[in-house]
Motif scaffolding. Structure first.
Motif, PDB file in Angstrom:
ATOM      1  N   ALA A  45      -5.221   5.578  -2.821  1.00  0.00           N
ATOM      2  CA  ALA A  45      -4.029   4.879  -2.332  1.00  0.00           C
ATOM      3  C   ALA A  45      -3.854   5.077  -0.831  1.00  0.00           C
ATOM      4  O   ALA A  45      -3.500   4.148  -0.104  1.00  0.00           O
ATOM      5  CB  ALA A  45      -2.783   5.386  -3.079  1.00  0.00           C
ATOM      6  N   VAL A  46      -4.137   6.309  -0.346  1.00  0.00           N
ATOM      7  CA  VAL A  46      -4.038   6.572   1.090  1.00  0.00           C
ATOM      8  C   VAL A  46      -5.062   5.738   1.854  1.00  0.00           C
ATOM      9  O   VAL A  46      -4.790   5.198   2.920  1.00  0.00           O
ATOM     10  CB  VAL A  46      -4.256   8.077   1.363  1.00  0.00           C
ATOM     11  CG1 VAL A  46      -4.381   8.334   2.867  1.00  0.00           C
ATOM     12  CG2 VAL A  46      -3.079   8.876   0.806  1.00  0.00           C
ATOM     13  N   ALA A  47      -6.272   5.628   1.280  1.00  0.00           N
ATOM     14  CA  ALA A  47      -7.301   4.797   1.926  1.00  0.00           C
ATOM     15  C   ALA A  47      -6.861   3.346   1.997  1.00  0.00           C
ATOM     16  O   ALA A  47      -7.092   2.657   3.001  1.00  0.00           O
ATOM     17  CB  ALA A  47      -8.620   4.920   1.166  1.00  0.00           C
TER      18      ALA A  47
ATOM     19  N   ALA B  18      -4.870  12.060   9.188  1.00  0.00           N
ATOM     20  CA  ALA B  18      -4.334  11.837   7.838  1.00  0.00           C
ATOM     21  C   ALA B  18      -5.289  12.362   6.770  1.00  0.00           C
ATOM     22  O   ALA B  18      -4.901  13.140   5.891  1.00  0.00           O
ATOM     23  CB  ALA B  18      -4.050  10.355   7.620  1.00  0.00           C
ATOM     24  N   SER B  19      -6.569  11.962   6.840  1.00  0.00           N
ATOM     25  CA  SER B  19      -7.532  12.343   5.803  1.00  0.00           C
ATOM     26  C   SER B  19      -8.307  13.608   6.141  1.00  0.00           C
ATOM     27  O   SER B  19      -8.968  14.179   5.272  1.00  0.00           O
ATOM     28  CB  SER B  19      -8.528  11.202   5.582  1.00  0.00           C
ATOM     29  OG  SER B  19      -9.297  10.977   6.750  1.00  0.00           O
TER      30      SER B  19
ATOM     31  N   ALA C 202       0.828  -1.206   0.000  1.00  0.00           N
ATOM     32  CA  ALA C 202       0.000   0.000   0.000  1.00  0.00           C
ATOM     33  C   ALA C 202       0.866   1.262   0.000  1.00  0.00           C
ATOM     34  O   ALA C 202       0.537   2.267  -0.644  1.00  0.00           O
ATOM     35  CB  ALA C 202      -0.936  -0.002   1.210  1.00  0.00           C
ATOM     36  N   GLN C 203       2.002   1.246   0.730  1.00  0.00           N
ATOM     37  CA  GLN C 203       2.894   2.410   0.759  1.00  0.00           C
ATOM     38  C   GLN C 203       3.476   2.677  -0.630  1.00  0.00           C
ATOM     39  O   GLN C 203       3.617   3.824  -1.062  1.00  0.00           O
ATOM     40  CB  GLN C 203       3.994   2.166   1.782  1.00  0.00           C
ATOM     41  CG  GLN C 203       3.511   2.243   3.233  1.00  0.00           C
ATOM     42  CD  GLN C 203       4.572   1.860   4.231  1.00  0.00           C
ATOM     43  OE1 GLN C 203       5.509   1.115   3.898  1.00  0.00           O
ATOM     44  NE2 GLN C 203       4.449   2.347   5.460  1.00  0.00           N
ATOM     45  N   ALA C 204       3.808   1.591  -1.331  1.00  0.00           N
ATOM     46  CA  ALA C 204       4.308   1.765  -2.698  1.00  0.00           C
ATOM     47  C   ALA C 204       3.237   2.386  -3.581  1.00  0.00           C
ATOM     48  O   ALA C 204       3.512   3.245  -4.430  1.00  0.00           O
ATOM     49  CB  ALA C 204       4.748   0.414  -3.268  1.00  0.00           C
TER      50      ALA C 204
END
Length: 539
Positions: A241-243, A414-415, A189-191
């Motif tokens: 992607a952040v989710a 974060a969001s 997910a980080q990638a």
């Protein structure tokens, strides 16, 4: 994967709507340009009107149950009865599963015999209290039987301890495996976040470049709008992607929690088992001591009275063990604490169940919840008790009433989103946990304001303005002060009155005093009408 789709679908719909609007304006502008050679410049216009501007916040959610119960046994053993499957209804107090109670039944019978033996020994001692030395041989036999019973208890406690420790260690190993899988998901997910952020940075750079070229007159407005749309779409990809990363972190936290729980349970199992074994060993020692006393054939009255006290203690201890055995026997039946249905089944008949490992998951359905994420710019318009409309794709044609029951005052750092929970009555059971829902809440209403179409309002160095078409079909550059807005209308606080005709689309550059011809002027709504502004949010 399902969460990704629920995020992407609204984003794609918004992008498609923007593209359609740009295409329609382009076609109309080209049509107007083709009329330039036939006299006055052609424009499309609309009349300012009085209407309500209503802003709504729309998002998606998954239907969920407010009652979720995972049933797990308190005793280890093989599952001998488990007839329920996912979707089956259950009632409060219903026996939903049964653990093999063969050993516990034997333990209860054994403890009953032990109680009876202890009571018999006590009665025998009391009956011969005044006859010292009578029945010494019988007493010795009874004490020997007590030693045998205590040694059997010790062997049983040791066997049970070994089985429970093996089960607890297996649960720890399984939880450690889940933690490893969750850590791998976070790395992926980080990638994904880094890739999406790079694409968004590139799109943002292109937008800045296109905006500069537009200000220089080197490119068309459409090119700049396309770059803006591309940047918005890439921003949406970053949010997706952040989710995904947040979801992976939540999975890791859940797996770690399971590992900690398994380790804690294993420690409890060892501690409890060792305590039980130690208690059984103590009873063996006590029984042997009593046997030695009996064999010593003490004839002193004081010593005999002490023996009676010890026998009374034996009766009390045996009765306590019997109560504990019956309690464990009752725990082999798993009872439903709610009315609802089976949402998950984790084991099958024949499986070796262990304490803390769930067998069934139950959910209640009389009331269901929909949890949504509200951005910080909208949260001040959401209050507890506020009504909302909910639609579910699988129930076409039905608009369901919901109410806000919880507003989390702490946002996600974060969001920057705030969690809001809505409740819906589900008396007919039509709503099921996991269904995809669309939620709409009215956030602001501006009643009876003067409005024009959004495309009529332009901006220059002096601020916002509109091109007013005068009664003699000439253009008048008119500065305006704008207020509230939504997707279909912009409030004009000052500068234009209802009924004033303003330009919405033109085929070329306009100037003050220019003679124009209006093609098919239209009014936008009427007095008392409503505009529907929408703030979309994917969950």
């Amino acid at each position: 994967m399902k969460r990704i789709f629920t995020i992407l679908i609204p984003v794609l719909l918004i992008a498609a709507l923007i593209g359609w609007r740009l295409h329609a304006n382009k076609v109309q502008a080209q049509s107007l340009t083709s009329d330039k050679g036939r006299g006055a410049s052609s424009v499309a216009a609309a009349k300012a009107s009085v209407q309500d501007i209503v802003n709504t916040f729309q998002t998606t959610a998954n239907i969920e149950s407010p009652q979720t119960v995972k049933l797990s046994p308190k005793v280890a053993g093989q599952i001998v009865m488990l007839a329920l499957h996912e979707g089956d209804a259950v009632h409060r107090g219903q026996v939903v599963a049964k653990i093999d109670d063969t050993e516990l039944q034997a333990t209860v019978r054994k403890q009953i015999a032990t109680v009876e033996q202890a009571q018999a020994r006590l009665l025998q001692a009391q009956a011969t209290q005044n006859t010292v030395g009578v029945g010494v041989g019988t007493q010795i036999q009874q004490m020997a039987a007590g030693v045998a019973a205590a040694q059997a208890d010790y062997a049983q406690a040791t066997q049970t301890y070994n089985a429970q420790v093996a089960s607890a260690d297996a649960a720890v190993a399984d939880a450690q495996s889940k933690v490893g899988v969750a850590e791998a998901q976070i790395a992926n997910a980080q990638a994904g976040v880094q890739s999406a952020q790079a694409n968004y940075n590139n799109a943002s750079t292109q937008l800045v470049r296109q905006t500069n070229l537009l200000q220089q007159g080197a490119i068309a407005q459409q090119d700049a709008d396309t770059a803006r749309t591309t940047a918005a779409v890439q921003k949406g990809n970053v949010d997706v992607a952040v989710a995904q990363l947040s979801s992976a972190k939540a999975s890791l936290a859940s797996a770690q929690s399971q590992l900690d729980s398994a380790r804690h349970q294993a420690q409890i199992t060892r501690t409890t088992g060792k305590t039980t074994i130690a208690s059984s060993a103590t009873k063996v020692t006590q029984a042997k001591a009593m046997l030695r006393n009996a064999r010593a054939n003490t004839t002193q009255p004081a010593a005999y009275r002490a023996n009676l006290v010890a026998l009374q203690a034996d009766v009390a201890s045996a009765q306590a063990d019997l109560t504990n055995a019956r309690a464990q026997l009752a725990q082999t039946s798993l009872i439903s604490p709610i009315d609802g249905f089976v949402s998950a089944r984790y084991a099958d008949p024949g499986t070796l169940a262990s304490p803390g490992s769930p067998i069934l998951a139950l959910q209640g359905l009389r009331e269901v919840w929909a949890t949504i994420a509200v951005p910080q710019e909208q949260i001040q318009h959401i209050i507890i008790g506020q009504n909302a409309d909910v639609t579910v794709d699988s129930l076409p044609g039905r608009k369901l009433a919901a109410r806000v029951i919880q507003v989390n005052p702490s946002g996600d750092p974060a969001s920057r989103d705030f969690t809001v929970r809505l409740a819906m009555n589900n008396g007919d059971g039509a709503l099921k946990p996991g269904m995809f829902a669309r939620v709409s809440l009215v956030t602001q209403t501006f009643p009876h304001v003067t409005t024009v179409p959004p495309e009529a309002v332009q901006t220059d160095a002096g601020g916002s303005f509109v091109w007013v078409v005068t009664p003699d079909s000439k253009l008048q550059h008119t500065p305006v002060q704008t207020g509230a807005s939504n997707a279909s209308a912009v409030e004009i606080v000052q500068g234009v009155t209802p009924g004033t005709q303003v330009v919405t689309v033109s085929g070329g550059r306009l100037k003050d005093g220019q003679q124009v011809s209006v093609n098919s002027p239209t009014e936008i709504g009427g007095k008392g009408g409503k505009g529907g502004g929408k703030h979309h949010r994917a969950q």
